[in-house]
Write a protein that holds these residues in place. Structure first.
Motif, PDB file in Angstrom:
ATOM      1  N   ASP A  27      78.561  17.305  16.976  1.00  0.00           N
ATOM      2  CA  ASP A  27      77.289  17.260  17.699  1.00  0.00           C
ATOM      3  C   ASP A  27      76.330  16.246  17.065  1.00  0.00           C
ATOM      4  OD1 ASP A  27      78.242  19.242  19.353  1.00  0.00           O
ATOM      5  OD2 ASP A  27      77.271  20.876  18.243  1.00  0.00           O
ATOM      6  N   ILE A  28      76.359  16.173  15.738  1.00  0.00           N
ATOM      7  CA  ILE A  28      75.484  15.223  15.036  1.00  0.00           C
ATOM      8  C   ILE A  28      75.890  13.789  15.361  1.00  0.00           C
ATOM      9  CG2 ILE A  28      74.760  14.399  12.762  1.00  0.00           C
ATOM     10  CD1 ILE A  28      75.127  17.283  11.749  1.00  0.00           C
ATOM     11  N   LEU A  29      77.197  13.518  15.338  1.00  0.00           N
ATOM     12  CA  LEU A  29      77.674  12.169  15.663  1.00  0.00           C
ATOM     13  C   LEU A  29      77.317  11.796  17.105  1.00  0.00           C
ATOM     14  CD1 LEU A  29      81.221  12.140  14.003  1.00  0.00           C
ATOM     15  CD2 LEU A  29      79.091  11.218  13.101  1.00  0.00           C
ATOM     16  N   ALA A 127      84.537   4.795   8.930  1.00  0.00           N
ATOM     17  CA  ALA A 127      84.310   4.709  10.380  1.00  0.00           C
ATOM     18  C   ALA A 127      83.878   3.287  10.741  1.00  0.00           C
ATOM     19  CB  ALA A 127      83.259   5.723  10.823  1.00  0.00           C
ATOM     20  N   ILE A 128      83.910   3.033  12.042  1.00  0.00           N
ATOM     21  CA  ILE A 128      83.412   1.776  12.597  1.00  0.00           C
ATOM     22  C   ILE A 128      82.455   2.113  13.739  1.00  0.00           C
ATOM     23  CG2 ILE A 128      83.992  -0.304  13.896  1.00  0.00           C
ATOM     24  CD1 ILE A 128      84.962  -0.635  11.142  1.00  0.00           C
ATOM     25  N   VAL A 129      81.272   1.497  13.714  1.00  0.00           N
ATOM     26  CA  VAL A 129      80.361   1.605  14.848  1.00  0.00           C
ATOM     27  C   VAL A 129      80.646   0.427  15.769  1.00  0.00           C
ATOM     28  CG1 VAL A 129      77.971   1.661  15.627  1.00  0.00           C
ATOM     29  CG2 VAL A 129      78.594   2.725  13.457  1.00  0.00           C
ATOM     30  N   ILE A 147      71.563  -1.232  14.326  1.00  0.00           N
ATOM     31  CA  ILE A 147      72.965  -0.815  14.179  1.00  0.00           C
ATOM     32  C   ILE A 147      73.302  -0.606  12.705  1.00  0.00           C
ATOM     33  CG2 ILE A 147      75.371  -1.487  14.531  1.00  0.00           C
ATOM     34  CD1 ILE A 147      74.394  -3.062  17.019  1.00  0.00           C
ATOM     35  N   ARG A 148      72.823  -1.503  11.849  1.00  0.00           N
ATOM     36  CA  ARG A 148      73.091  -1.339  10.412  1.00  0.00           C
ATOM     37  C   ARG A 148      72.443  -0.071   9.867  1.00  0.00           C
ATOM     38  NH1 ARG A 148      70.974  -5.978   6.521  1.00  0.00           N
ATOM     39  NH2 ARG A 148      69.002  -4.896   6.967  1.00  0.00           N
ATOM     40  N   ASP A 149      71.193   0.197  10.285  1.00  0.00           N
ATOM     41  CA  ASP A 149      70.524   1.426   9.840  1.00  0.00           C
ATOM     42  C   ASP A 149      71.305   2.659  10.266  1.00  0.00           C
ATOM     43  OD1 ASP A 149      68.523  -0.118   8.783  1.00  0.00           O
ATOM     44  OD2 ASP A 149      67.090   0.214  10.428  1.00  0.00           O
ATOM     45  N   PHE A 150      71.772   2.655  11.520  1.00  0.00           N
ATOM     46  CA  PHE A 150      72.500   3.816  12.019  1.00  0.00           C
ATOM     47  C   PHE A 150      73.848   3.953  11.315  1.00  0.00           C
ATOM     48  CE2 PHE A 150      69.199   4.254  14.923  1.00  0.00           C
ATOM     49  CZ  PHE A 150      69.384   5.353  15.744  1.00  0.00           C
ATOM     50  N   ALA A 151      74.472   2.836  10.952  1.00  0.00           N
ATOM     51  CA  ALA A 151      75.727   2.906  10.205  1.00  0.00           C
ATOM     52  C   ALA A 151      75.507   3.559   8.844  1.00  0.00           C
ATOM     53  CB  ALA A 151      76.315   1.503  10.030  1.00  0.00           C
ATOM     54  N   ASN A 152      74.380   3.251   8.204  1.00  0.00           N
ATOM     55  CA  ASN A 152      74.067   3.883   6.920  1.00  0.00           C
ATOM     56  C   ASN A 152      73.861   5.387   7.077  1.00  0.00           C
ATOM     57  OD1 ASN A 152      74.187   1.449   5.529  1.00  0.00           O
ATOM     58  ND2 ASN A 152      72.003   1.011   5.816  1.00  0.00           N
ATOM     59  N   VAL A 153      73.166   5.773   8.156  1.00  0.00           N
ATOM     60  CA  VAL A 153      72.963   7.205   8.422  1.00  0.00           C
ATOM     61  C   VAL A 153      74.306   7.889   8.657  1.00  0.00           C
ATOM     62  CG1 VAL A 153      71.997   8.867  10.058  1.00  0.00           C
ATOM     63  CG2 VAL A 153      70.636   6.899   9.322  1.00  0.00           C
ATOM     64  N   LEU A 154      75.172   7.240   9.432  1.00  0.00           N
ATOM     65  CA  LEU A 154      76.497   7.809   9.701  1.00  0.00           C
ATOM     66  C   LEU A 154      77.299   7.982   8.426  1.00  0.00           C
ATOM     67  CD1 LEU A 154      77.411   5.875  12.954  1.00  0.00           C
ATOM     68  CD2 LEU A 154      77.239   8.360  12.741  1.00  0.00           C
ATOM     69  N   GLY A 155      77.162   7.045   7.493  1.00  0.00           N
ATOM     70  CA  GLY A 155      77.871   7.175   6.218  1.00  0.00           C
ATOM     71  C   GLY A 155      77.477   8.436   5.483  1.00  0.00           C
ATOM     72  N   THR A 156      76.173   8.718   5.454  1.00  0.00           N
ATOM     73  CA  THR A 156      75.686   9.939   4.797  1.00  0.00           C
ATOM     74  C   THR A 156      76.202  11.184   5.510  1.00  0.00           C
ATOM     75  OG1 THR A 156      73.676   8.781   4.109  1.00  0.00           O
ATOM     76  CG2 THR A 156      73.616  11.191   4.082  1.00  0.00           C
ATOM     77  N   LEU A 158      78.961  11.515   7.368  1.00  0.00           N
ATOM     78  CA  LEU A 158      80.399  11.680   7.156  1.00  0.00           C
ATOM     79  C   LEU A 158      80.707  12.118   5.734  1.00  0.00           C
ATOM     80  CD1 LEU A 158      81.753   8.603   9.150  1.00  0.00           C
ATOM     81  CD2 LEU A 158      81.803  11.010   9.826  1.00  0.00           C
ATOM     82  N   LEU A 159      79.961  11.568   4.757  1.00  0.00           N
ATOM     83  CA  LEU A 159      80.169  11.973   3.366  1.00  0.00           C
ATOM     84  C   LEU A 159      79.869  13.461   3.185  1.00  0.00           C
ATOM     85  CD1 LEU A 159      80.723  11.315   0.391  1.00  0.00           C
ATOM     86  CD2 LEU A 159      78.317  10.694   0.166  1.00  0.00           C
ATOM     87  N   THR A 160      78.752  13.901   3.762  1.00  0.00           N
ATOM     88  CA  THR A 160      78.384  15.326   3.664  1.00  0.00           C
ATOM     89  C   THR A 160      79.418  16.201   4.351  1.00  0.00           C
ATOM     90  OG1 THR A 160      76.041  14.733   3.638  1.00  0.00           O
ATOM     91  CG2 THR A 160      76.588  17.014   4.180  1.00  0.00           C
ATOM     92  N   ALA A 161      79.852  15.801   5.547  1.00  0.00           N
ATOM     93  CA  ALA A 161      80.833  16.595   6.287  1.00  0.00           C
ATOM     94  C   ALA A 161      82.146  16.682   5.532  1.00  0.00           C
ATOM     95  CB  ALA A 161      81.069  15.979   7.664  1.00  0.00           C
ATOM     96  N   ARG A 162      82.579  15.568   4.957  1.00  0.00           N
ATOM     97  CA  ARG A 162      83.847  15.577   4.212  1.00  0.00           C
ATOM     98  C   ARG A 162      83.747  16.453   2.969  1.00  0.00           C
ATOM     99  NH1 ARG A 162      88.626  12.824   3.765  1.00  0.00           N
ATOM    100  NH2 ARG A 162      89.509  12.904   1.677  1.00  0.00           N
ATOM    101  N   ARG A 163      82.646  16.347   2.259  1.00  0.00           N
ATOM    102  CA  ARG A 163      82.488  17.162   1.041  1.00  0.00           C
ATOM    103  C   ARG A 163      82.423  18.639   1.376  1.00  0.00           C
ATOM    104  NH1 ARG A 163      78.339  13.492  -2.666  1.00  0.00           N
ATOM    105  NH2 ARG A 163      79.939  12.045  -3.427  1.00  0.00           N
ATOM    106  N   GLN A 164      81.726  18.988   2.448  1.00  0.00           N
ATOM    107  CA  GLN A 164      81.677  20.388   2.858  1.00  0.00           C
ATOM    108  C   GLN A 164      83.065  20.899   3.224  1.00  0.00           C
ATOM    109  OE1 GLN A 164      79.215  22.621   2.793  1.00  0.00           O
ATOM    110  NE2 GLN A 164      77.891  21.099   1.849  1.00  0.00           N
ATOM    111  N   TRP A 165      83.827  20.061   3.910  1.00  0.00           N
ATOM    112  CA  TRP A 165      85.196  20.449   4.250  1.00  0.00           C
ATOM    113  C   TRP A 165      86.032  20.633   2.988  1.00  0.00           C
ATOM    114  CZ3 TRP A 165      89.328  16.704   3.619  1.00  0.00           C
ATOM    115  CH2 TRP A 165      90.579  17.240   3.923  1.00  0.00           C
TER     116      TRP A 165
END
Length: 397
Positions: A27-29, A127-129, A147-156, A158-165
């Motif tokens: 949902d966040i993505l 990921a790739i935007v 687009i670059r700003d949003f890519a940075n947000v997406l990195g955070t 995905l990192l949080t989601a992966r660590r939680q998993w």
């Protein structure tokens, strides 16, 4: 040069507010994708391609809107030149003349320039935007910054989601391990593993500890004159009264037997560990007297007299960590402190009588001046070659 700082700041603040209530990574993505799509006037579609091999375990792929039916962005965009070049070069790529989108029914959709921006997490592309705009239009400098700003947000994200998993996966693994060993694992081990799962696999370490052994005097007589169920109820009530004093003094209950158990004090410097062990011993003795009096009012214990606990404390270097005992039929896991310090504390507990609290020379040196200590001379003890000097925390009668 115009960097659009003010607009970019407000865009990110607005994005944070919109994704804050969301809990599912998918949902966040989707929300990030929708926001970016709305900010680029000529955008036909914005896709987030998840390149992490484990991505399917913590989220689901987005669907591309350029098709007449749901199609995963992974299959739609993964092989397109802009995406492949961005992965190979590890940087953003613009392809001015993009190939048409071929739909499953064979129809083609003409698209304009295509922009692919890698999403880096810890130097890995997770990921790739991918942004596709309308034919005969072009990207603006503002588009590139957003687009670059949003890519940075997406990195955070995905990192949080992966660590939680990863944390959840590790907790499940630990839970399954402990579940299979539950009948053979002391409660203290389960509690420590819940707080600090890596304890199960960590190598033992040498630490300065104090060890307290407790032995319930009169257990044999109690067992011989009472039904087993009543004995168990009495022991449970007595030992349960010791738990709070032990935890308050930062002790860890290690092993229990029918008439006693071992407590390790290991989390502080040597003097504090010794002080905590002594404090726990005095409070345990007081609790035992109180419980014994209450039981005497409920049960006839005149044949065995009041219950007392004999205790032994020793301090020194021990090898501390998890120990697993494997047999043909079962496995037992426990948290142990092994070495002479443990052996001496156990022997002092065996040597004590009448509710005495005996301590070793090393413990006496650590608490010197804090409590009165009484010399009991040297004593020969089982398993210890030389007689050892014994001290008591209780004044001789």
């Amino acid at each position: 040069m115009d960097h659009y700082y003010k607009e970019r700041f407000h865009v990110q603040q607005d994005l944070i507010k919109k994704i804050a209530p969301l809990t599912e990574t998918g949902d966040i993505l989707e929300m990030v994708r929708e926001q970016l799509r709305s900010l680029i006037p000529n955008a036909m579609e914005v896709c987030v391609l998840l390149l992490d091999p484990d991505a399917a375990k913590y989220t689901s792929p987005l669907q591309c809107a350029l098709y007449d039916r749901p199609v995963s962005c992974q299959s739609c965009k993964r092989d397109r030149p802009a995406v492949q070049q961005a992965i190979a070069r590890k940087k953003a790529v613009v392809v001015a003349d993009s190939d048409p989108i071929v739909r499953p029914d064979g129809s083609r959709m003409t698209v304009g320039p295509e922009y692919a921006m890698p999403v880096f997490v810890e130097n890995r592309i997770l990921a790739i935007v991918s942004v596709v705009i309308q034919p005969l239009t072009r990207y603006t400098r503002r588009d590139f910054y957003l687009i670059r700003d949003f890519a940075n947000v997406l990195g955070t994200i995905l990192l949080t989601a992966r660590r939680q998993w990863e944390i959840t996966r590790e907790k499940i693994r630990i839970s399954q391990t402990l579940a299979s060993l539950t009948p053979f694992v002391p409660g203290s081990v389960r509690r420590m593993a819940d707080k600090n799962p890596e304890l199960l696999t960590r190598e033992k370490e040498t630490k300065q500890v104090s060890v307290l052994f407790i032995d319930l005097e009169g257990y044999t007589g109690l067992s011989a004159t009472r039904p087993e169920a009543q004995v168990n109820a009495i022991i449970e009530k007595v030992f349960s009264s010791f738990v709070d004093p032990i935890h308050r003094s930062h002790g860890e209950i290690n092993e229990t037997s029918g008439d006693g158990f071992m407590i390790i004090f290991k989390d502080h410097e040597p003097k504090t560990n010794a002080m905590n062990a002594v404090k726990a011993a005095f409070e345990i003795a007081s609790r035992c007297r109180s419980v014994s009096l209450s039981l005497a009012g409920e049960l006839d214990l005149s044949d065995i007299g009041p219950m007392t606990v004999n205790m032994g404390i020793s301090s020194g270097t021990a090898l501390v960590g998890m120990t697993m005992f494997k047999g043909m039929l079962d496995t037992r896991m426990t948290f142990t402190a092994s070495g002479s310090v443990t052996n001496i504390a156990a022997r002092l507990s065996d040597h004590a009588t009448g509710g005495d609290i005996l301590i070793s020379r090393t413990t006496r040196d650590l608490i010197e001046g804090l409590w009165p200590v009484y010399d009991r001379g040297k004593a020969k003890m089982k398993g210890i070659f030389e007689p050892i000097q014994v001290y008591s925390l209780l004044k001789p009668a």
